[in-house]
Design a protein around this motif. Structure first.
Motif, mmCIF file in Angstrom:
data_model
loop_
_atom_site.group_PDB
_atom_site.id
_atom_site.type_symbol
_atom_site.label_atom_id
_atom_site.label_comp_id
_atom_site.label_asym_id
_atom_site.label_seq_id
_atom_site.Cartn_x
_atom_site.Cartn_y
_atom_site.Cartn_z
ATOM 1 N N HIS A 1 -42.528 -2.771 -30.336
ATOM 2 C CA HIS A 1 -41.907 -1.707 -31.146
ATOM 3 C C HIS A 1 -40.413 -1.983 -31.305
ATOM 4 O O HIS A 1 -39.865 -1.881 -32.403
ATOM 5 N N HIS B 1 -54.455 -2.383 -27.756
ATOM 6 C CA HIS B 1 -53.436 -2.436 -28.800
ATOM 7 C C HIS B 1 -52.207 -3.306 -28.438
ATOM 8 O O HIS B 1 -51.811 -4.188 -29.208
ATOM 9 N N HIS C 1 -48.146 -5.477 -35.950
ATOM 10 C CA HIS C 1 -48.947 -4.268 -35.773
ATOM 11 C C HIS C 1 -50.052 -4.185 -36.835
ATOM 12 O O HIS C 1 -51.176 -3.795 -36.534
ATOM 13 N N ASP D 1 -46.544 -3.584 -25.722
ATOM 14 C CA ASP D 1 -46.506 -2.728 -26.919
ATOM 15 C C ASP D 1 -45.094 -2.171 -27.122
ATOM 16 O O ASP D 1 -44.547 -2.222 -28.230
ATOM 17 N N ASN E 1 -51.013 -7.011 -30.126
ATOM 18 C CA ASN E 1 -49.722 -7.317 -30.743
ATOM 19 C C ASN E 1 -49.056 -8.502 -30.044
ATOM 20 O O ASN E 1 -48.453 -9.365 -30.691
HETATM 21 ZN ZN ZN Z 1 -47.793 -0.221 -30.990
#
Ligand code: ZN
Length: 370
Positions: A196, A275, A261, A192, A279
């Protein structure tokens, strides 16, 4: 060149971050509602450090410890009712992304008792209680962003809100809280953090300054990759990943996220996929699509280079080694997910390669087995 850059959260990094900076709590009042999950904040010692410090600073507190993974609007309403009844003046969110995101919602609802949680997404609130954040995973970066992502059951997806009012005042980043994270959670959250930095780097809203931070966060993730792939996590790697994760938060607070996302929420809602993993599973299709834009292709090559990988394909290969094989979808699922992804207007507009319904369907079709 034209950009805005505002990173107003005070980042307090290092072992002992809470006790060494105990005076920060006192700035925001004498009554705190601590918002956390059921177990992890207790197991890692973060909850103890917070309550110990609140006691020492003579700050009264209540603990709401019922935040689930992917918090619902019902949960944040329940926490806000407790906070309002107690007269909380500040919210302390402890945990992974879920409790900190829930804390942002509770901070708004406590300050606006007449408001329904479903109206958070209109982003029209004018006040919120101050929020202090203590991350116990290295991935979400929520401690450094204004964004709160909540599960909205009747819309079959996750929706986000956030403004300058929901940006945490302080983030206490103590890598010791991440030492006991299990294998899957360590990997999923690290992925994650990478997405980002990577999506923020490619985003239309990327700036020269956010790009610097993205390259640095991806370089650090690249240094952590061998240990992540071998499932051997040293304290030094944990510390680096917590730093990269906070950088990821600072990055997406400037740039927003893109379509990986926006799509990942479907995997989480319908397949229960965490999560970060959601991704990461999307990265291969995401990279292939965005490489169609020549400038974006150069940036993807640069990202691979700073991670110490020889080519963009190696990024997808690294994701496969970390996450295993992707899930498969039916044609009906791809159609349903496409319709829901079209609701993620912010991440569609921010994606480097222009997206229409057919392009999004094309991304979902890469997972089809029928
Ligand atoms: Zn995220």
């Amino acid at each position: 060149m034209k950009f805005n850059f505002s990173a107003p959260t005070e980042l307090l990094f290092g072992a002992g971050a809470i006790s060494d900076n105990s005076g920060c709590f006192k700035r925001y009042g004498s009554k705190a509602l601590v918002v956390t999950g059921r177990h992890s904040a207790k197991l890692c010692g973060a909850l103890h450090d917070v309550t110990d410090t609140l006691d020492k600073e003579n700050i009264a507190y209540r603990v709401f410890d019922q935040v689930e993974n992917n918090p619902s609007i019902e949960t944040v309403e329940m926490a806000a009712a407790q906070g309002a009844a107690f007269g909380a003046q500040m919210i302390v969110g402890i945990g992974g992304g879920s409790p900190i995101d829930a804390g942002k919602a509770v901070a708004v609802l406590c300050a606006n008792p007449e408001m329904h949680a479903a109206d958070l997404f209109l982003n029209r609130f004018k006040k919120a209680l101050p929020l202090l954040a203590v991350p116990t995973t290295a991935g979400t970066g929520s401690e450094a962003t204004p964004y709160s992502v909540l599960l909205v059951k009747d819309k079959e997806t996750k929706l986000s809100f956030g403004s300058a009012l929901t940006q945490p005042k302080c983030a206490f980043l103590d890598p010791r809280y991440t030492l006991k994270l299990g294998e899957a959670q360590t990997i999923n959250t690290a992925v994650d953090a990478f997405t980002h930095a990577f999506e923020g780097y490619l985003a239309r809203r990327s700036s020269p300054l956010s790009a610097c931070l993205s390259l640095e966060a991806m370089r650090i993730f690249g240094e952590c990759l061998p240990e992540l792939e071998q499932r051997k996590f040293s304290g030094e790697m944990r510390e680096k990943m917590l730093y990269a994760s906070a950088l990821g938060g600072v990055i997406i607070a400037q740039t927003g996220v893109t379509i990986a996302h926006g799509m990942g929420y479907c995997f989480t809602f319908f397949k229960g996929i965490p999560h970060g993993r959601a991704n990461g599973l999307l990265m291969d299709a995401y990279i292939r699509l965005n490489r169609r834009d020549a400038d974006c292709a150069k940036k993807i090559d640069k990202a691979a280079e700073v991670m110490g990988l020889d080519a963009a394909e190696a990024v997808s290969a690294a994701m496969r080694r970390l996450l295993g094989p992707a899930v498969t979808l039916t044609s009906d699922e791809a159609a349903r997910y496409t319709k829901l992804t079209l609701m993620q207007k912010g991440s569609i507009a921010n994606n480097p390669y222009p997206l229409d319904k057919a392009a999004i369907r094309g991304l979902w079709d890469t997972f089809r087995a029928d």
